[in-house]
Design a protein around this motif. Sequence first.
Motif, short mmCIF file in Angstrom:
data_model
loop_
_atom_site.label_atom_id
_atom_site.label_comp_id
_atom_site.label_asym_id
_atom_site.label_seq_id
_atom_site.Cartn_x
_atom_site.Cartn_y
_atom_site.Cartn_z
N LYS A 182 30.86 43.83 48.01
CA LYS A 182 29.94 44.06 49.15
C LYS A 182 28.70 44.83 48.70
CE LYS A 182 31.84 45.24 53.26
NZ LYS A 182 32.88 45.85 54.13
N GLN A 183 28.92 45.87 47.89
CA GLN A 183 27.75 46.65 47.39
C GLN A 183 26.90 45.76 46.49
OE1 GLN A 183 29.64 49.72 45.10
NE2 GLN A 183 30.91 50.34 46.82
N TRP A 184 27.59 45.03 45.61
CA TRP A 184 26.87 44.18 44.65
C TRP A 184 26.05 43.12 45.38
CZ3 TRP A 184 27.53 38.87 44.11
CH2 TRP A 184 26.87 38.28 43.02
N ASN A 185 26.66 42.53 46.42
CA ASN A 185 26.03 41.45 47.16
C ASN A 185 24.76 41.93 47.84
OD1 ASN A 185 26.34 38.77 47.55
ND2 ASN A 185 27.50 38.94 49.45
N LEU A 186 24.86 43.12 48.41
CA LEU A 186 23.71 43.72 49.09
C LEU A 186 22.56 43.85 48.10
CD1 LEU A 186 23.89 44.85 52.00
CD2 LEU A 186 23.78 47.13 50.97
N PHE A 187 22.91 44.38 46.93
CA PHE A 187 21.90 44.63 45.90
C PHE A 187 21.31 43.32 45.39
CE2 PHE A 187 20.88 45.34 41.35
CZ PHE A 187 19.87 46.25 41.52
N GLN A 228 39.05 44.76 37.02
CA GLN A 228 37.84 45.56 36.76
C GLN A 228 37.04 45.76 38.06
OE1 GLN A 228 35.47 44.86 33.28
NE2 GLN A 228 37.06 43.71 32.25
N LEU A 229 36.94 44.70 38.86
CA LEU A 229 36.20 44.81 40.12
C LEU A 229 36.91 45.80 41.05
CD1 LEU A 229 35.37 41.04 40.87
CD2 LEU A 229 33.87 42.75 39.83
N SER A 230 38.25 45.72 41.07
CA SER A 230 39.01 46.62 41.96
C SER A 230 38.80 48.07 41.58
CB SER A 230 40.51 46.30 41.90
OG SER A 230 40.72 45.00 42.36
N SER A 231 38.83 48.35 40.27
CA SER A 231 38.69 49.77 39.91
C SER A 231 37.26 50.24 40.16
CB SER A 231 39.17 50.03 38.49
OG SER A 231 38.29 49.50 37.58
N LEU A 232 36.27 49.32 40.15
CA LEU A 232 34.90 49.72 40.51
C LEU A 232 34.78 49.96 42.02
CD1 LEU A 232 32.87 47.20 38.31
CD2 LEU A 232 32.69 49.69 38.17
N GLY A 233 35.65 49.27 42.79
CA GLY A 233 35.52 49.37 44.25
C GLY A 233 36.44 50.40 44.88
N GLN A 234 37.23 51.10 44.04
CA GLN A 234 38.15 52.08 44.62
C GLN A 234 37.37 53.25 45.20
OE1 GLN A 234 40.92 52.54 41.46
NE2 GLN A 234 42.16 50.84 42.19
#
Length: 613
Positions: free
Chosen positions: A486-491, A606-612
Amino acid sequence: MAASVREKQAAALKRMLNFNTSPLKNTAAEPVWKVLIYDRFGQDIISPLLAVKELRDMGITLHLLLHSDRDPIPDVPAIYFVMPTEENIDRICQDLRNQLYESYYLNFISAISRSKLEDIASAALSANAVTQVTKVFDQYLNFITLEDDMFILCNQNKELISYHAINKPDIMDTEMEAIMDTIVDSLFCFFVTLGAVPIIRCPRGNAAEMVAVKLDKKLRENLRDARNSLFTGDNMGAGQFSFQRPLFVLADRNLDLATPLHHTWTYQALIHDVLDFHLNRVSMDESVGSEASPSGARPKKKNKKSYDLTAADKFWQKHKGSPFPEVAESVQEELDTYRAQEDEVKRLKSIMGLEGEDEGPISSISMSDNTAKLTSAVSSLPELLEKKRLIDLHTNVATAVLDHIKSRKLDVYFEYEEKLMSKSTLEKSLLDIISDPDAGTPEDKMRLFLIFYITALQPPSETDLDQYKKALLETGCDLSSLNYIKQWNLFSRVMNSGSQFVMEGVKHLVLKQHNLPVTRILDNLMEMKSNPETDDYRYFDPKMLRGSESSTPRNKNPFQEAIVFVVGGGNYIEYQNLVDYTKAKPGKRVLYGCSELFNAGQFIKQLSSLGQK
């Protein structure tokens, strides 16, 4: 055709194993017996390229890890192939002090610093072993070649340069510098081995650009230092790829997060997705009979079996990029052919009275005729046995893949995601698949949902999103990867107004033919097409004396050779897409490289640990 990077790296290793002199062809002389000492990095570079038998043929009687307990073998030379790290240097110095071998040929995977070289020199002096240290070489081989047209940077410590490492929010500048230096060091080794100075193109404002700037500087500094340049004279002789310099396209993983999550349908990519497959070796549990163990008894321990999928395996070379149903058919055809050949040998043996009852008198003409046939059949036995081994191998691997496809309905996922990515009409609702208890693991469902989220032209409304989240949670999904996306998409929407995935019109084509984003970018740059996606890519030519940075290419001709490298990690789906693209362009060569190779499961972690939170 010029040699591939795989052949060049293998040739460099063979030269090193021959005490850094070119191995002579057709010599009847026995090789010099020696031991090979490597660290894990060295082991990972050698294992996809040289089989144990090839090492033996080159006189390597033992290959041992540097940090294992090794006994002295005082009358044998030792060839070391290790990274120039502090602990490796300490261990080499200890070997010198303990006088383990007759002589030492020290080969560093990557260039060793002056100060570390001095450490070795002083250890050799104090151990009275100066004359035993015969040679010290920088090999510039710090990358792993998996295919003629594919390489990765490392397998050990890959978490240090992973997507997660590059994209974590609290990364410090010094950490980022270190990651970029590690990547650039390997890419520099790659170009030294290839023997070519590329033209570099990259997007602006991300990790790929940082790599481009540093690589350009490193290549330029080396070219300027005429006395020690690695790109002149002798080094280039064997090196030239062709007269034209290759294009080097640096892409950033963030340009396309959907492909690494995609369920796939080709053989090699499927094996990587559903089985344990790395450095060209697949490991799987051997099926141990289906008989149930008596109640209360311990279940039988499963044996691990591993298979190497190599360049010498013709079936693999032919079918690794084929859709899975085709592979299954081909395995069956190979098996039928093999059985027919086997039956022919049995038939001849029985006619010759070598088996079973005597078939009555045989005329001498048919006898000699059959003798010739039998001789030819017997001489083809080794080939037949090798064929049998490969058929068994692919039967086992394909069966294991098929089990995953059936039990997880992977064909449904593949088809649905293809439609999402090509904006085709969907027959089934996404919620139905997510809620279907028989379709896939929680991870399969999460992958599908993330692809839907990334490729949607408009993100779903909050109400819809809540409904999806509820369904995902009910099937046991971990939603932390969604927080990150979600953060990545916004950016990324702010950055490039959602142009990444506009593949409208693709639905009229056969599903397989669309170019993925990385392939599209390569096509624009290689064919010199003007396209808003790539028009502002930076341009570097390390051979130009002054800073060569500009976004206007000086070379207006299309390139014949190109290397695409994804900073932040890559996958076999992208690799296969480039292979298919190149097949349609006779005379062109494209190589694919990435900082690490991950499958969807590893990427989603990797995505999960970035989104925790």
